[in-house]
Design a protein around this motif. Structure first.
Motif, PDB file in Angstrom:
ATOM      1  N   VAL A   1      -7.393  -5.906   3.531  1.00  0.00           N
ATOM      2  CA  VAL A   1      -7.808  -4.569   3.082  1.00  0.00           C
ATOM      3  C   VAL A   1      -6.715  -3.946   2.215  1.00  0.00           C
ATOM      4  O   VAL A   1      -6.992  -3.377   1.152  1.00  0.00           O
ATOM      5  N   ILE A   2      -5.464  -4.064   2.655  1.00  0.00           N
ATOM      6  CA  ILE A   2      -4.354  -3.539   1.857  1.00  0.00           C
ATOM      7  C   ILE A   2      -4.293  -4.253   0.515  1.00  0.00           C
ATOM      8  O   ILE A   2      -4.066  -3.622  -0.526  1.00  0.00           O
ATOM      9  N   GLU A   3      -4.501  -5.562   0.516  1.00  0.00           N
ATOM     10  CA  GLU A   3      -4.467  -6.313  -0.746  1.00  0.00           C
ATOM     11  C   GLU A   3      -5.568  -5.862  -1.700  1.00  0.00           C
ATOM     12  O   GLU A   3      -5.317  -5.659  -2.881  1.00  0.00           O
ATOM     13  N   LEU A   4      -6.771  -5.701  -1.184  1.00  0.00           N
ATOM     14  CA  LEU A   4      -7.887  -5.310  -2.057  1.00  0.00           C
ATOM     15  C   LEU A   4      -7.736  -3.878  -2.557  1.00  0.00           C
ATOM     16  O   LEU A   4      -7.794  -3.617  -3.765  1.00  0.00           O
ATOM     17  N   VAL A   5      -7.526  -2.945  -1.651  1.00  0.00           N
ATOM     18  CA  VAL A   5      -7.420  -1.533  -2.045  1.00  0.00           C
ATOM     19  C   VAL A   5      -6.143  -1.289  -2.849  1.00  0.00           C
ATOM     20  O   VAL A   5      -6.176  -0.668  -3.918  1.00  0.00           O
ATOM     21  N   GLY A   6      -5.013  -1.782  -2.342  1.00  0.00           N
ATOM     22  CA  GLY A   6      -3.742  -1.605  -3.051  1.00  0.00           C
ATOM     23  C   GLY A   6      -3.761  -2.267  -4.413  1.00  0.00           C
ATOM     24  O   GLY A   6      -3.293  -1.699  -5.403  1.00  0.00           O
ATOM     25  N   GLY A   7      -4.336  -3.467  -4.485  1.00  0.00           N
ATOM     26  CA  GLY A   7      -4.423  -4.166  -5.765  1.00  0.00           C
ATOM     27  C   GLY A   7      -5.281  -3.420  -6.765  1.00  0.00           C
ATOM     28  O   GLY A   7      -4.928  -3.320  -7.940  1.00  0.00           O
ATOM     29  N   CYS A   8      -6.414  -2.878  -6.314  1.00  0.00           N
ATOM     30  CA  CYS A   8      -7.289  -2.116  -7.220  1.00  0.00           C
ATOM     31  C   CYS A   8      -6.608  -0.838  -7.694  1.00  0.00           C
ATOM     32  O   CYS A   8      -6.703  -0.483  -8.872  1.00  0.00           O
ATOM     33  N   LEU A   9      -5.920  -0.145  -6.793  1.00  0.00           N
ATOM     34  CA  LEU A   9      -5.232   1.084  -7.192  1.00  0.00           C
ATOM     35  C   LEU A   9      -4.113   0.792  -8.187  1.00  0.00           C
ATOM     36  O   LEU A   9      -3.949   1.505  -9.180  1.00  0.00           O
ATOM     37  N   VAL A  10      -3.351  -0.263  -7.936  1.00  0.00           N
ATOM     38  CA  VAL A  10      -2.279  -0.635  -8.860  1.00  0.00           C
ATOM     39  C   VAL A  10      -2.877  -1.094 -10.187  1.00  0.00           C
ATOM     40  O   VAL A  10      -2.382  -0.729 -11.257  1.00  0.00           O
ATOM     41  N   LEU A  11      -3.942  -1.866 -10.138  1.00  0.00           N
ATOM     42  CA  LEU A  11      -4.616  -2.319 -11.355  1.00  0.00           C
ATOM     43  C   LEU A  11      -5.033  -1.142 -12.219  1.00  0.00           C
ATOM     44  O   LEU A  11      -4.819  -1.136 -13.436  1.00  0.00           O
ATOM     45  N   LEU A  12      -5.611  -0.124 -11.605  1.00  0.00           N
ATOM     46  CA  LEU A  12      -6.056   1.056 -12.344  1.00  0.00           C
ATOM     47  C   LEU A  12      -4.909   2.010 -12.688  1.00  0.00           C
ATOM     48  O   LEU A  12      -5.064   2.868 -13.542  1.00  0.00           O
ATOM     49  N   GLY A  13      -3.801   1.850 -12.019  1.00  0.00           N
ATOM     50  CA  GLY A  13      -2.693   2.773 -12.237  1.00  0.00           C
ATOM     51  C   GLY A  13      -2.961   4.120 -11.615  1.00  0.00           C
ATOM     52  O   GLY A  13      -2.579   5.152 -12.145  1.00  0.00           O
ATOM     53  N   LEU A  14      -3.607   4.139 -10.471  1.00  0.00           N
ATOM     54  CA  LEU A  14      -3.967   5.372  -9.777  1.00  0.00           C
ATOM     55  C   LEU A  14      -3.206   5.423  -8.453  1.00  0.00           C
ATOM     56  O   LEU A  14      -3.429   4.597  -7.575  1.00  0.00           O
ATOM     57  N   GLY A  15      -2.295   6.370  -8.333  1.00  0.00           N
ATOM     58  CA  GLY A  15      -1.454   6.420  -7.137  1.00  0.00           C
ATOM     59  C   GLY A  15      -0.570   5.197  -7.054  1.00  0.00           C
ATOM     60  O   GLY A  15      -0.339   4.653  -5.972  1.00  0.00           O
ATOM     61  N   THR A  16      -0.085   4.768  -8.192  1.00  0.00           N
ATOM     62  CA  THR A  16       0.622   3.494  -8.302  1.00  0.00           C
ATOM     63  C   THR A  16       1.815   3.395  -7.363  1.00  0.00           C
ATOM     64  O   THR A  16       1.971   2.393  -6.671  1.00  0.00           O
ATOM     65  N   ARG A  17       2.647   4.417  -7.333  1.00  0.00           N
ATOM     66  CA  ARG A  17       3.869   4.323  -6.532  1.00  0.00           C
ATOM     67  C   ARG A  17       3.585   4.230  -5.045  1.00  0.00           C
ATOM     68  O   ARG A  17       4.199   3.446  -4.339  1.00  0.00           O
ATOM     69  N   VAL A  18       2.633   4.996  -4.560  1.00  0.00           N
ATOM     70  CA  VAL A  18       2.281   4.958  -3.131  1.00  0.00           C
ATOM     71  C   VAL A  18       1.613   3.631  -2.798  1.00  0.00           C
ATOM     72  O   VAL A  18       1.939   2.988  -1.790  1.00  0.00           O
ATOM     73  N   ALA A  19       0.672   3.211  -3.629  1.00  0.00           N
ATOM     74  CA  ALA A  19      -0.019   1.934  -3.403  1.00  0.00           C
ATOM     75  C   ALA A  19       0.971   0.775  -3.456  1.00  0.00           C
ATOM     76  O   ALA A  19       0.884  -0.162  -2.652  1.00  0.00           O
ATOM     77  N   ALA A  20       1.923   0.835  -4.373  1.00  0.00           N
ATOM     78  CA  ALA A  20       2.930  -0.223  -4.483  1.00  0.00           C
ATOM     79  C   ALA A  20       3.857  -0.222  -3.272  1.00  0.00           C
ATOM     80  O   ALA A  20       4.261  -1.289  -2.796  1.00  0.00           O
ATOM     81  N   LEU A  21       4.182   0.945  -2.754  1.00  0.00           N
ATOM     82  CA  LEU A  21       5.032   1.025  -1.565  1.00  0.00           C
ATOM     83  C   LEU A  21       4.354   0.370  -0.365  1.00  0.00           C
ATOM     84  O   LEU A  21       4.956  -0.453   0.340  1.00  0.00           O
ATOM     85  N   ILE A  22       3.098   0.692  -0.134  1.00  0.00           N
ATOM     86  CA  ILE A  22       2.361   0.113   0.989  1.00  0.00           C
ATOM     87  C   ILE A  22       2.159  -1.385   0.788  1.00  0.00           C
ATOM     88  O   ILE A  22       2.331  -2.180   1.717  1.00  0.00           O
ATOM     89  N   SER A  23       1.840  -1.783  -0.436  1.00  0.00           N
ATOM     90  CA  SER A  23       1.625  -3.194  -0.733  1.00  0.00           C
ATOM     91  C   SER A  23       2.916  -3.998  -0.597  1.00  0.00           C
ATOM     92  O   SER A  23       2.911  -5.112  -0.069  1.00  0.00           O
ATOM     93  N   SER A  24       4.022  -3.443  -1.060  1.00  0.00           N
ATOM     94  CA  SER A  24       5.315  -4.115  -0.929  1.00  0.00           C
ATOM     95  C   SER A  24       5.684  -4.288   0.543  1.00  0.00           C
ATOM     96  O   SER A  24       6.140  -5.360   0.953  1.00  0.00           O
ATOM     97  N   GLY A  25       5.478  -3.254   1.326  1.00  0.00           N
ATOM     98  CA  GLY A  25       5.756  -3.352   2.763  1.00  0.00           C
ATOM     99  C   GLY A  25       4.880  -4.380   3.446  1.00  0.00           C
ATOM    100  O   GLY A  25       5.329  -5.130   4.320  1.00  0.00           O
TER     101      GLY A  25
END
Length: 150
Positions: free
Chosen positions: A58-82
């Motif tokens: 779920v984190i991969e799909l949601v975080g990946g889509c948010l990062v792909l779109l550049g929407l909430g990038t820093r927060v999504a990247a933080l959660i995805s990196s963790g």
């Protein structure tokens, strides 16, 4: 030459963000829906609610889509990196020390790529920039100071 590269930096970061987000979202889609080979390479899916596989997907799909779109990038990247740091240290690293030995190259690379995006932001082509411009334009008249001539 350095000046030209510096001017192109937001576009390079934007393209990097798009590729990393797409690849990460594909991992999540494979684990959740069995597409692109599935979670196990034979079309399988992660069992719903199973820790940690389903939550990671779920984190991969949601975080990946948010990062792909550049929407909430820093927060999504933080959660995805963790999430990828957890995957590396809990799943891969107990098998062997080095990523080449424990098949953890993907988790390590995603972890560091997302860590970079936390600090760089979305770059060009991201939806974050649309919201940043709107909020910056709204605040500019109140924070703009007129120079004082002596």
């Amino acid at each position: 030459m350095t000046e030209r590269l510096n001017r192109a930096q937001p576009y390079a970061v934007g393209l990097f963000r798009i590729v990393v987000g797409l690849l990460f979202a594909c991992h999540g889609a494979a684990s959740l829906f069995g597409v692109l080979g599935g979670a196990d390479g034979s079309g399988g899916t992660a069992e719903t609610g199973a820790w940690p596989n389903w939550y990671a997907a779920v984190i991969e799909l949601v975080g990946g889509c948010l990062v792909l779109l550049g929407l909430g990038t820093r927060v999504a990247a933080l959660i995805s990196s963790g999430s990828m740091a957890y995957a590396y240290f809990k799943v891969h690293q107990p098998n062997a020390l080095w990523p080449m030995e424990n098949s953890g190259e993907g988790a390590a690379m995603f972890c560091w790529a997302f860590l970079l995006l936390i600090f760089t932001g979305s770059g060009a082509f991201g939806l974050d920039r649309l919201f940043t411009k709107d909020s910056a334009a709204a605040e500019q008249p109140s924070t703009q100071q007129t120079p004082v001539a002596a």
